[in-house]
Design a protein around this motif. Sequence first.
Motif, PDB file in Angstrom:
ATOM      1  N   GLY A  54       0.839  -1.205   0.000  1.00  0.00           N
ATOM      2  CA  GLY A  54       0.000   0.000   0.000  1.00  0.00           C
ATOM      3  C   GLY A  54       0.868   1.248   0.000  1.00  0.00           C
ATOM      4  N   ALA A  55       1.931   1.224   0.815  1.00  0.00           N
ATOM      5  CA  ALA A  55       2.843   2.375   0.882  1.00  0.00           C
ATOM      6  C   ALA A  55       3.496   2.607  -0.478  1.00  0.00           C
ATOM      7  CB  ALA A  55       3.905   2.135   1.948  1.00  0.00           C
ATOM      8  N   HIS A  56       3.913   1.514  -1.120  1.00  0.00           N
ATOM      9  CA  HIS A  56       4.590   1.665  -2.414  1.00  0.00           C
ATOM     10  C   HIS A  56       3.609   2.121  -3.497  1.00  0.00           C
ATOM     11  CE1 HIS A  56       8.736   0.312  -1.508  1.00  0.00           C
ATOM     12  NE2 HIS A  56       8.114  -0.216  -0.454  1.00  0.00           N
ATOM     13  N   THR A  57       2.351   1.719  -3.380  1.00  0.00           N
ATOM     14  CA  THR A  57       1.352   2.213  -4.337  1.00  0.00           C
ATOM     15  C   THR A  57       1.185   3.720  -4.190  1.00  0.00           C
ATOM     16  OG1 THR A  57       0.138   0.133  -4.403  1.00  0.00           O
ATOM     17  CG2 THR A  57      -1.105   2.111  -4.965  1.00  0.00           C
ATOM     18  N   LEU A  58       1.051   4.173  -2.939  1.00  0.00           N
ATOM     19  CA  LEU A  58       0.901   5.618  -2.739  1.00  0.00           C
ATOM     20  C   LEU A  58       2.146   6.358  -3.237  1.00  0.00           C
ATOM     21  CD1 LEU A  58      -0.723   8.002  -1.821  1.00  0.00           C
ATOM     22  CD2 LEU A  58      -0.098   7.509   0.544  1.00  0.00           C
ATOM     23  N   ALA A  59       3.311   5.748  -3.020  1.00  0.00           N
ATOM     24  CA  ALA A  59       4.560   6.351  -3.521  1.00  0.00           C
ATOM     25  C   ALA A  59       4.500   6.491  -5.044  1.00  0.00           C
ATOM     26  CB  ALA A  59       5.756   5.497  -3.105  1.00  0.00           C
ATOM     27  N   SER A  60       3.950   5.486  -5.715  1.00  0.00           N
ATOM     28  CA  SER A  60       3.872   5.550  -7.183  1.00  0.00           C
ATOM     29  C   SER A  60       2.906   6.662  -7.619  1.00  0.00           C
ATOM     30  CB  SER A  60       3.454   4.197  -7.769  1.00  0.00           C
ATOM     31  OG  SER A  60       2.074   3.962  -7.552  1.00  0.00           O
ATOM     32  N   PHE A  61       1.874   6.923  -6.808  1.00  0.00           N
ATOM     33  CA  PHE A  61       0.945   8.019  -7.130  1.00  0.00           C
ATOM     34  C   PHE A  61       1.646   9.378  -6.968  1.00  0.00           C
ATOM     35  CE2 PHE A  61      -3.055   5.423  -5.725  1.00  0.00           C
ATOM     36  CZ  PHE A  61      -2.911   4.629  -6.847  1.00  0.00           C
ATOM     37  N   LEU A  62       2.460   9.488  -5.915  1.00  0.00           N
ATOM     38  CA  LEU A  62       3.186  10.758  -5.719  1.00  0.00           C
ATOM     39  C   LEU A  62       4.140  10.988  -6.887  1.00  0.00           C
ATOM     40  CD1 LEU A  62       3.733  10.421  -1.891  1.00  0.00           C
ATOM     41  CD2 LEU A  62       2.401  12.203  -2.993  1.00  0.00           C
ATOM     42  N   ASP A  63       4.737   9.907  -7.395  1.00  0.00           N
ATOM     43  CA  ASP A  63       5.610  10.034  -8.570  1.00  0.00           C
ATOM     44  C   ASP A  63       4.842  10.561  -9.779  1.00  0.00           C
ATOM     45  OD1 ASP A  63       8.049   9.303  -7.463  1.00  0.00           O
ATOM     46  OD2 ASP A  63       7.768   7.164  -7.879  1.00  0.00           O
ATOM     47  N   LYS A  64       3.585  10.164  -9.889  1.00  0.00           N
ATOM     48  CA  LYS A  64       2.800  10.590 -11.063  1.00  0.00           C
ATOM     49  C   LYS A  64       2.647  12.118 -11.097  1.00  0.00           C
ATOM     50  CE  LYS A  64      -0.195   6.502 -11.587  1.00  0.00           C
ATOM     51  NZ  LYS A  64      -0.195   6.012 -12.961  1.00  0.00           N
ATOM     52  N   GLN A  65       2.732  12.749  -9.914  1.00  0.00           N
ATOM     53  CA  GLN A  65       2.637  14.220  -9.888  1.00  0.00           C
ATOM     54  C   GLN A  65       3.748  14.857 -10.714  1.00  0.00           C
ATOM     55  OE1 GLN A  65       1.081  15.890  -5.810  1.00  0.00           O
ATOM     56  NE2 GLN A  65       2.795  14.563  -5.390  1.00  0.00           N
ATOM     57  N   HIS A  66       4.841  14.115 -10.895  1.00  0.00           N
ATOM     58  CA  HIS A  66       6.001  14.655 -11.621  1.00  0.00           C
ATOM     59  C   HIS A  66       5.937  14.369 -13.118  1.00  0.00           C
ATOM     60  CE1 HIS A  66       8.363  15.551  -7.911  1.00  0.00           C
ATOM     61  NE2 HIS A  66       7.548  14.616  -7.435  1.00  0.00           N
ATOM     62  N   SER A  67       5.000  13.500 -13.521  1.00  0.00           N
ATOM     63  CA  SER A  67       5.023  13.105 -14.933  1.00  0.00           C
ATOM     64  C   SER A  67       4.322  14.158 -15.792  1.00  0.00           C
ATOM     65  CB  SER A  67       4.344  11.745 -15.114  1.00  0.00           C
ATOM     66  OG  SER A  67       2.971  11.921 -15.358  1.00  0.00           O
ATOM     67  N   GLU A  68       4.856  14.328 -17.006  1.00  0.00           N
ATOM     68  CA  GLU A  68       4.290  15.328 -17.929  1.00  0.00           C
ATOM     69  C   GLU A  68       2.816  15.086 -18.178  1.00  0.00           C
ATOM     70  OE1 GLU A  68       6.126  16.024 -21.721  1.00  0.00           O
ATOM     71  OE2 GLU A  68       8.054  16.414 -20.703  1.00  0.00           O
ATOM     72  N   GLU A  69       2.441  13.807 -18.186  1.00  0.00           N
ATOM     73  CA  GLU A  69       1.060  13.437 -18.509  1.00  0.00           C
ATOM     74  C   GLU A  69       0.056  14.028 -17.511  1.00  0.00           C
ATOM     75  OE1 GLU A  69       0.601   9.213 -18.759  1.00  0.00           O
ATOM     76  OE2 GLU A  69      -1.513   9.344 -19.336  1.00  0.00           O
ATOM     77  N   TYR A  70       0.450  14.066 -16.227  1.00  0.00           N
ATOM     78  CA  TYR A  70      -0.522  14.459 -15.194  1.00  0.00           C
ATOM     79  C   TYR A  70      -0.241  15.799 -14.533  1.00  0.00           C
ATOM     80  CZ  TYR A  70      -1.503   9.461 -15.562  1.00  0.00           C
ATOM     81  OH  TYR A  70      -1.813   8.218 -16.031  1.00  0.00           O
ATOM     82  N   GLN A  71       1.005  16.298 -14.682  1.00  0.00           N
ATOM     83  CA  GLN A  71       1.406  17.414 -13.827  1.00  0.00           C
ATOM     84  C   GLN A  71       0.482  18.624 -13.918  1.00  0.00           C
ATOM     85  OE1 GLN A  71       5.455  19.580 -13.937  1.00  0.00           O
ATOM     86  NE2 GLN A  71       5.617  18.060 -12.335  1.00  0.00           N
ATOM     87  N   ASP A  72       0.065  18.969 -15.116  1.00  0.00           N
ATOM     88  CA  ASP A  72      -0.790  20.158 -15.247  1.00  0.00           C
ATOM     89  C   ASP A  72      -2.156  19.949 -14.603  1.00  0.00           C
ATOM     90  OD1 ASP A  72       1.169  21.517 -16.488  1.00  0.00           O
ATOM     91  OD2 ASP A  72       0.421  21.207 -18.533  1.00  0.00           O
ATOM     92  N   THR A  73      -2.582  18.693 -14.528  1.00  0.00           N
ATOM     93  CA  THR A  73      -3.901  18.419 -13.939  1.00  0.00           C
ATOM     94  C   THR A  73      -3.839  18.364 -12.421  1.00  0.00           C
ATOM     95  OG1 THR A  73      -4.389  17.076 -15.878  1.00  0.00           O
ATOM     96  CG2 THR A  73      -5.874  16.827 -14.003  1.00  0.00           C
ATOM     97  N   VAL A  74      -2.791  17.784 -11.868  1.00  0.00           N
ATOM     98  CA  VAL A  74      -2.808  17.508 -10.419  1.00  0.00           C
ATOM     99  C   VAL A  74      -1.932  18.452  -9.597  1.00  0.00           C
ATOM    100  CG1 VAL A  74      -3.408  15.080 -10.779  1.00  0.00           C
ATOM    101  CG2 VAL A  74      -1.004  15.715 -10.515  1.00  0.00           C
ATOM    102  N   THR A  75      -1.254  19.390 -10.249  1.00  0.00           N
ATOM    103  CA  THR A  75      -0.432  20.343  -9.484  1.00  0.00           C
ATOM    104  C   THR A  75      -0.679  21.765  -9.978  1.00  0.00           C
ATOM    105  OG1 THR A  75       1.490  20.288 -10.948  1.00  0.00           O
ATOM    106  CG2 THR A  75       1.396  18.593  -9.230  1.00  0.00           C
ATOM    107  N   TYR A  76      -0.169  22.734  -9.245  1.00  0.00           N
ATOM    108  CA  TYR A  76      -0.213  24.137  -9.661  1.00  0.00           C
ATOM    109  C   TYR A  76       1.044  24.805  -9.116  1.00  0.00           C
ATOM    110  CZ  TYR A  76      -1.224  25.755  -4.905  1.00  0.00           C
ATOM    111  OH  TYR A  76      -1.126  26.038  -3.566  1.00  0.00           O
TER     112      TYR A  76
END
Length: 501
Positions: A54-76
């Motif tokens: 579970g911890a590693h899954t959440l870690a993988s979600f935090l990594d997604k914040q850095h990806s070009e695909e999602y960054q504009d949607t999930v960060t500001y």
Amino acid sequence: MATAKVVKDEASSATGSGIRTGAQYLAGLRDDREIWTQGQRITDVTAEPGMMRGAHTLASFLDKQHSEEYQDTVTYVAEDGLRCAMAYQVPKSIEDIRARGSAYYEWAKWSNGMFGRTPDYKNASLMAFSAATPFLAQGTKGPGGDAMAQNMVNFYNDVRRNDKVLTHTLVNPTVNHAMAASGKFSEKVALQVVEETADGIIVNGARLLATLGPLSDEIEVFPSTVLRASEENIPFAFAFAIPIATPGLKLICRDTYDHGKSNFDAPLSSRYEEMDAVVIFENVLVPWERVFMYGQPELCNQAFGTTNAVVHMAHQVACGKLAKSEFMVGLMCAIAKATGRDKDMYTKGLIAEVMQMTETVRALLYSAEAQAHEDQYGNFVPLRGPLDTSRNLYPKMYPRMVEILQLIGSSSLMATPSEADFSNEMANDVEQYFQLTNLESRDRVGLYRLAHDVAVSGFGNRQALYERFFFGPPGLMASAYYDIYAKDPLTERVESLLASN
Ligand SMILES: Cc1cc2nc3c(=O)[nH]c(=O)nc-3n(C[C@H](O)[C@H](O)[C@H](O)COP(=O)(O)OP(=O)(O)OC[C@H]3O[C@@H](n4cnc5c(N)ncnc54)[C@H](O)[C@@H]3O)c2cc1C
């Protein structure tokens, strides 16, 4: 006496980014937190079987914040120049509210709503509290008095800049329901302030329940649902936050639902075990700088409503429930297609019911976003009514969705050989006897093992329990819904008809 050591982790802000990587998150969990499971104290939650995935899954979600695909949607990019998670952005327009909704929905899609307690849930409420400083400035008790509003702003900035993962615990354990109904807490178990010192308040007692508690950086301990405004309840009236690794803070976990199976055998429980824990405070010193409300039951009772934190949380929840409901529709349609029952009126009728529930959540969500408005603090907030409707309906909808999946799945939910049976001497038999009209055996078993993890497994049953209760007792939520519903004009129409008789 145990003392909360508030450590400010400057790791991520030092890199100019307010979003952490998964590795940074996992490193932060490796501290001296006191987590208990199965009679043992865990030494490292990131390596503990039943918890680490579970911890590693959440870690993988935090990594997604850095990806070009999602960054504009999930960060500001915040005013201080740091890129931060979207839920921290204080909304100033309907577009900002929609952006928040898109971010919540994206986060939820990563687990199809099956990792319920992603950090955006707590981040949304923290944003609302810190943006409602005039409300918290009414807090006058304790050294610092209305500095408590500043404490909240400081906490918000610390959590935002360091992308901390929070859990919360709001409910005192009930010893006697009659006592609870009369607005009293048991001094033997309920969390209470036992002493004030120059450094802070000392608290003792227990709270339930902290989902993700063992895998969080900090815990918010906010007001219980209803506090009678009486002298005797003053020790129970507070809001504070401390690191999980605070000495004297102990978490006792439920049994894990991740039994170490492969992703094929347990598609959900092998990935999304988010762990719930009862929280025990043994004479914990909470520094004044982390106290946000204290000694004012009436203020505590208003906290989630008046700050609009409850609305922002309900917004995050509705987005998550939409992603989850869509997934349930997809799963049921996949089963109907595989079995050829997508032509069957009975099956289509059952799935249509789930589709209608899904569209109800979507419509309520869109209604709330489209009618977002400025609040008393000059920030935007979605319209509360549709979100309240959604959070009152979903505890009934989700168990019905599970029931429908059981009705569609029936004994196939039990006809689930394991992945290993495809590579032992049973392989030919399982290849032969588990095929379906439109699916090879292995794909059929995979599909039904997924359905099993939703509708039958311990993980699946905990999901249903979570949906029934995580936002509060259904009776209390319905009663509050009744109280704030705009019913007077409706009653007047009835009275006017009767008056004309
Ligand atoms: C999986 C899961 C995760 C959770 N995660 C969190 C979390 O992260 N943080 C957190 O703070 N809380 C969490 N909760 C706790 C949740 O807030 C509570 O379960 C909820 O508020 C209900 O309180 P309770 O469990 O003490 O139920 P109780 O108050 O014991 O109620 C039990 C049942 O009795 C009914 N009832 C209670 N009082 C009355 C009455 N006077 N008259 C009639 N009926 C009554 C209730 O509606 C309920 O159906 C979680 C719960 C679950 C199940």
